[in-house]
Scaffold this active site. Sequence first.
Site, PDB file in Angstrom:
ATOM      1  N   VAL A  33     -17.543   2.194  48.119  1.00  0.00           N
ATOM      2  CA  VAL A  33     -18.908   1.676  47.970  1.00  0.00           C
ATOM      3  C   VAL A  33     -19.468   1.348  49.356  1.00  0.00           C
ATOM      4  O   VAL A  33     -19.069   0.329  49.958  1.00  0.00           O
ATOM      5  CB  VAL A  33     -18.935   0.417  47.075  1.00  0.00           C
ATOM      6  CG1 VAL A  33     -20.364  -0.093  46.922  1.00  0.00           C
ATOM      7  CG2 VAL A  33     -18.327   0.701  45.711  1.00  0.00           C
ATOM      8  N   ASN A  66      19.381 -32.114  22.621  1.00  0.00           N
ATOM      9  CA  ASN A  66      18.818 -33.032  21.640  1.00  0.00           C
ATOM     10  C   ASN A  66      19.145 -32.612  20.210  1.00  0.00           C
ATOM     11  O   ASN A  66      19.465 -33.446  19.376  1.00  0.00           O
ATOM     12  CB  ASN A  66      17.297 -33.103  21.809  1.00  0.00           C
ATOM     13  CG  ASN A  66      16.889 -33.871  23.055  1.00  0.00           C
ATOM     14  OD1 ASN A  66      17.061 -35.068  23.129  1.00  0.00           O
ATOM     15  ND2 ASN A  66      16.357 -33.160  24.043  1.00  0.00           N
ATOM     16  N   THR A 121      20.261 -28.861  19.550  1.00  0.00           N
ATOM     17  CA  THR A 121      21.005 -27.604  19.506  1.00  0.00           C
ATOM     18  C   THR A 121      22.474 -27.880  19.225  1.00  0.00           C
ATOM     19  O   THR A 121      23.097 -28.712  19.894  1.00  0.00           O
ATOM     20  CB  THR A 121      20.880 -26.858  20.850  1.00  0.00           C
ATOM     21  OG1 THR A 121      19.502 -26.562  21.078  1.00  0.00           O
ATOM     22  CG2 THR A 121      21.676 -25.564  20.830  1.00  0.00           C
ATOM     23  N   TYR A 178      34.083  -8.845  27.155  1.00  0.00           N
ATOM     24  CA  TYR A 178      34.052  -8.441  28.567  1.00  0.00           C
ATOM     25  C   TYR A 178      35.244  -8.978  29.352  1.00  0.00           C
ATOM     26  O   TYR A 178      35.195  -9.035  30.583  1.00  0.00           O
ATOM     27  CB  TYR A 178      32.745  -8.932  29.217  1.00  0.00           C
ATOM     28  CG  TYR A 178      31.560  -8.047  28.930  1.00  0.00           C
ATOM     29  CD1 TYR A 178      31.182  -7.027  29.795  1.00  0.00           C
ATOM     30  CD2 TYR A 178      30.816  -8.212  27.760  1.00  0.00           C
ATOM     31  CE1 TYR A 178      30.097  -6.217  29.532  1.00  0.00           C
ATOM     32  CE2 TYR A 178      29.728  -7.404  27.478  1.00  0.00           C
ATOM     33  CZ  TYR A 178      29.374  -6.405  28.370  1.00  0.00           C
ATOM     34  OH  TYR A 178      28.294  -5.592  28.094  1.00  0.00           O
ATOM     35  N   HIS A 220       9.591 -23.966  32.404  1.00  0.00           N
ATOM     36  CA  HIS A 220       8.403 -24.665  31.915  1.00  0.00           C
ATOM     37  C   HIS A 220       7.140 -23.944  32.376  1.00  0.00           C
ATOM     38  O   HIS A 220       7.081 -23.426  33.495  1.00  0.00           O
ATOM     39  CB  HIS A 220       8.373 -26.099  32.436  1.00  0.00           C
ATOM     40  CG  HIS A 220       9.442 -26.953  31.830  1.00  0.00           C
ATOM     41  ND1 HIS A 220       9.918 -28.096  32.443  1.00  0.00           N
ATOM     42  CD2 HIS A 220      10.146 -26.833  30.683  1.00  0.00           C
ATOM     43  CE1 HIS A 220      10.849 -28.641  31.689  1.00  0.00           C
ATOM     44  NE2 HIS A 220      11.005 -27.890  30.615  1.00  0.00           N
ATOM     45  N   LEU A 237       6.582 -38.885  48.177  1.00  0.00           N
ATOM     46  CA  LEU A 237       7.037 -40.050  47.415  1.00  0.00           C
ATOM     47  C   LEU A 237       7.942 -40.942  48.262  1.00  0.00           C
ATOM     48  O   LEU A 237       7.864 -42.179  48.189  1.00  0.00           O
ATOM     49  CB  LEU A 237       7.765 -39.594  46.147  1.00  0.00           C
ATOM     50  CG  LEU A 237       6.854 -39.111  45.011  1.00  0.00           C
ATOM     51  CD1 LEU A 237       7.640 -38.318  43.981  1.00  0.00           C
ATOM     52  CD2 LEU A 237       6.158 -40.302  44.337  1.00  0.00           C
ATOM     53  N   VAL A 292      14.068 -41.910  46.875  1.00  0.00           N
ATOM     54  CA  VAL A 292      14.204 -40.474  46.638  1.00  0.00           C
ATOM     55  C   VAL A 292      15.572 -40.017  47.139  1.00  0.00           C
ATOM     56  O   VAL A 292      15.864 -40.137  48.326  1.00  0.00           O
ATOM     57  CB  VAL A 292      13.087 -39.682  47.348  1.00  0.00           C
ATOM     58  CG1 VAL A 292      13.250 -38.181  47.099  1.00  0.00           C
ATOM     59  CG2 VAL A 292      11.715 -40.150  46.870  1.00  0.00           C
TER      60      VAL A 292
END
Length: 1091
Positions: free
Chosen positions: A111, A346, A348, A364, A750, A769, A776
């Site tokens: 273009v 929790n 399973t 295996y 997640h 933090l 930490v």
Amino acid sequence: MSAKAISEQTGKEYLYKYICTSAPVQNRFCYANVTTETDIQRLAQQHPWLLTERLVVKPDQLIKRRGKLGLVGVNLDLNGVKEWLKPRLMKETMVGKAKGILKNFLIEPFVPHKQTEEFYVCIYAAREGDYILFHHEGGVDVGDVDAKAQKLLIGVDEKISEDRVKRELLTKAPNDKKAILASFIVGLFNLYEDLFFTYLEINPLVVTKDGVYVLDLAAKIDATADYICKSKWGDVEFPPPFGREAYPEEAYIADLDAKSGASLKLTLLNPRGRIWTMVAGGGASVVYSDTICDLGGVDELANYGEYSGAPSEQQTYDYAKTILSLMTREKHPDGKVLIIGGSIANFTNVAATFKGIVRAIKDYQGPLKEHEVTIFVRRGGPNYQEGLRVMGEVGKTTGIPIHVFGTETHMTAIVGMALGHRPIPNQPPVAAHTANFLLNSSSSTSTPTSRRKDSSENKAKVEGSPAKKVKTGASVTKASTLFTKHTKALVWGMQTRAVQGMLDFDYVCSREEPSVSALIYPFTGDHKQKFYWGHKEILIPVYKNMSDAMRKHPDVDVLISFASLRSAFESTMETMQYPQIRTIAIIAEGIPEAHTRKIIKAADEKGVTLIGPATVGGIKPGCFKIGNTGGMLDNILASKLYRPGSVAYVSRSGGMSNELNNIISRTTDGVFEGVAIGGDRYPGSVFTDHVLRYQDTPGVKMIVVLGEIGGTEEYKIGQAIKQGRITKPVVSWCIGTCATMFSSEVQFGHAGACANQASETAVAKNKALKEAGAYVPKSFDELGEIIKSVYDDLVSKGVIQPAEEVPPPTVPMDYSWARELGLIRKPASFMTSICDERGQELLYAGMPITEVFKSEIGLGGTLGLLWFQRRLPKYACQFIEMCLMVTADHGPAVSGAHNTIVCARAGKDLISSLTSGLLTIGDRFGGALDAAAKQFSHAFDSGMLPMEFVNKMKKDGKLIMGIGHRVKSINNPDMRVQILKDFVKQNFPSSQLLDYALEVEKITTSKKPNLILNVDGFIGVAFVDLLRTCGGFTRDEADEFVEIGALNGIFVLGRSMGFIGHYLDQKRLKQGLYRHPWDDISYVLPEHMSM
């Protein structure tokens, strides 16, 4: 993962197809894709404009800043494109830290335009809405658009308008282009919303006198909206980040994941690496990767992945065998390690999932030993002791070194052992068995009372204290105390196991009443559901309609939603119509982000606290727990969650929250409250919502925060510490530190665990933090030590006064769980040996259903498996099918067909009509197979000559079963018998009993020509020959099948086909009610009257 990058070609296809704007969008669908397999000449035939236009060519592999990297060929003809591609196609290239192969290119029309005609547009999602960025100077040198661009926030549920775009975004745009730009941006935003984009960037967007040209585009879509957008998206492909190949094994696991309610993820980082992982849980998988990288294993880390959400044994087998197959393809001079890790589950069943892994290890074992693989296992959760035992046993039996650890060992300690940084204990401590916690020695059935005093006298006083107003822009204040000992909840969904877990928790916490008032389940009518409250059974109501549940239970203020990802949005929005609900927990994972943001907005306006989505929930020891939080009672008791401690925590991960329960119980006086806010990008409540609640709760003495990569919420905690809003000690760690060490982008388990900028990395947040004053640790490995250090300091200062520990009350174990643990046994109500539907695949007499079809054994072979529990020879299977065919029907005049027809014409259903026909089968009609087989075989086995047999039956006054026909005779033979006879003579190895019966037929037909061996008799005697001579049965077994009536089953099964045919025929012909004609009935008086 929700937000997934799509190729530029896919993004432009969606834009060209679905954008609605008055702006003239040029070059629609003018693009061509080039790979190594592309024939350029054929491509030119498919896209004639390639021969007439000047062209642009560039790689389409999620590479940023291609122009600056010299990866864009501009203003070329087709031959020029070919020459440009030669040194680049399939060549290895460095882009930043990522090294990859250029193999997918996009050709588009060139273009011609001026620099002043280039603009920059970007739309991206945020918690509060969607931001539109616009800059009047686009192109390669656009620079820091965040600092330069005009920014417009379109809030959740707000509408965009061209006037607003012109007024707030286009202030620096040329006046003659404002109208066309405004129209295009409004159309682009509506497209972005309708197709669930989360990111859409165009740079440059060129506007000339001819119209709008989209030159370069980058986009992400919310993959969880597939069920909404499938018709528009089609089968969208998500390319891997540049520098990481797309492996078929990844696609295989992704397909398993899509077909499963569980979560299965696999990303290959370095297939030649020596460190492989098989980790349970989205949060735990990140922690293990962090630890491996922290200990110097980043270059040898072969994969990232996770399995969670209670996958079945077969699913874990498929997942495990994929990992084992990959890791045993190339040898490593130092051998290899496999880390099978996980937090404390929790819900399973660890033993069940480990069975699948054990199967894969056994399959295996040869390659694993050949590649010198050492396996390290650490796991906790329901039935984990049995799982660890089985895993240890397979190590002993196969000779593979397998080191097994439970909850007594820190979660990531096995990483140090695997990498040689810490010694491997010879005999790790054995955790108590589940049964030791639960079986009650007391015969009392009353609710136990708690004797332990709280460590803070103020705890009881603040149970119902109001919160300080949350500054969210909402007009309604949210509660600071979410749960008390009197909290009542509704549960949306028929989650009986989770509800029973809540009731057991209530009981062990000495609550006076159950915390669950009712269940809501729209798919059944109102009814009562039975549960246990300690030793006794109670009934909890189940409602079809939410309105009924709310009206009848006005004291409920919590709703726990187990609705699916498809129905969670509607059910949650409905819930918020009822002001009595102050807290909602949304368990479902995979809710589209746009829906989640609408839920959050409504909750903020109504003052409702959200926990989730994509969470296990939360727990307040001694008071209330959400669903499966905290696991089963063994973990509740082991982690002392039945009474409050002094430490409150907030985490994203549900599995890691249970690990925190374990760590905190071992290093402090226990948990006061814990919440898992969920792993999505936009959790309903954020870290600060809960940390500030904890700060204002006297019973909480210290706070633990487990953050993760992605988002910036953790910085707000640091700011609150600096400002003095938070004064209690905060121990914090953000997981995902390994992400900065990878050469290409890795999407963790997640949806929200992805850094879009440097400030969102775990490393940056941990640093901030620490600088703000939080405690930490150097790594997750040290988290427990830091928590203990801070706790001990508070104890020494007298801030915490540990209370005297007392034994917890006990709860009876459920029968089903006790049986699964192997603690009890019970005689089965009945036994079966022909079929097993419990596993991943249906078994017929031990043969998988897939093998039944692969073997092509047909209906006869299937009948052999189910009736005779044998794989019969091919000729036997064919004979069975022939018998079914010849017995299928014999016209409407026979009694069984007649009955079926009469019943059908009376308006009865198929089953009733079929049954009425079958009930006529007996010795006189169709049931002669067994009797004939018994009579002939008994005579033959006794050594009787055929003539002796006939004479004996005549003398005894008995009919010879299977001899005689009303129509057929020696002169008019039954062709069905002839067909079967020919087959038997040609295929059976022996037909002694049939030959004997044919000799009997010669004698009977000499007396009367219709006393032939009929089809019933033939099948009966031939079947005896089959059972005795096919090689699959002993003589006793063959005789037993005759005695128990198996042969009559052949006639019943075959004739059922005919009866069903007669039923369907009558219905199709629409025949009315049958009435027998008078002239076919002989009416006579009773005998005594006629005399």
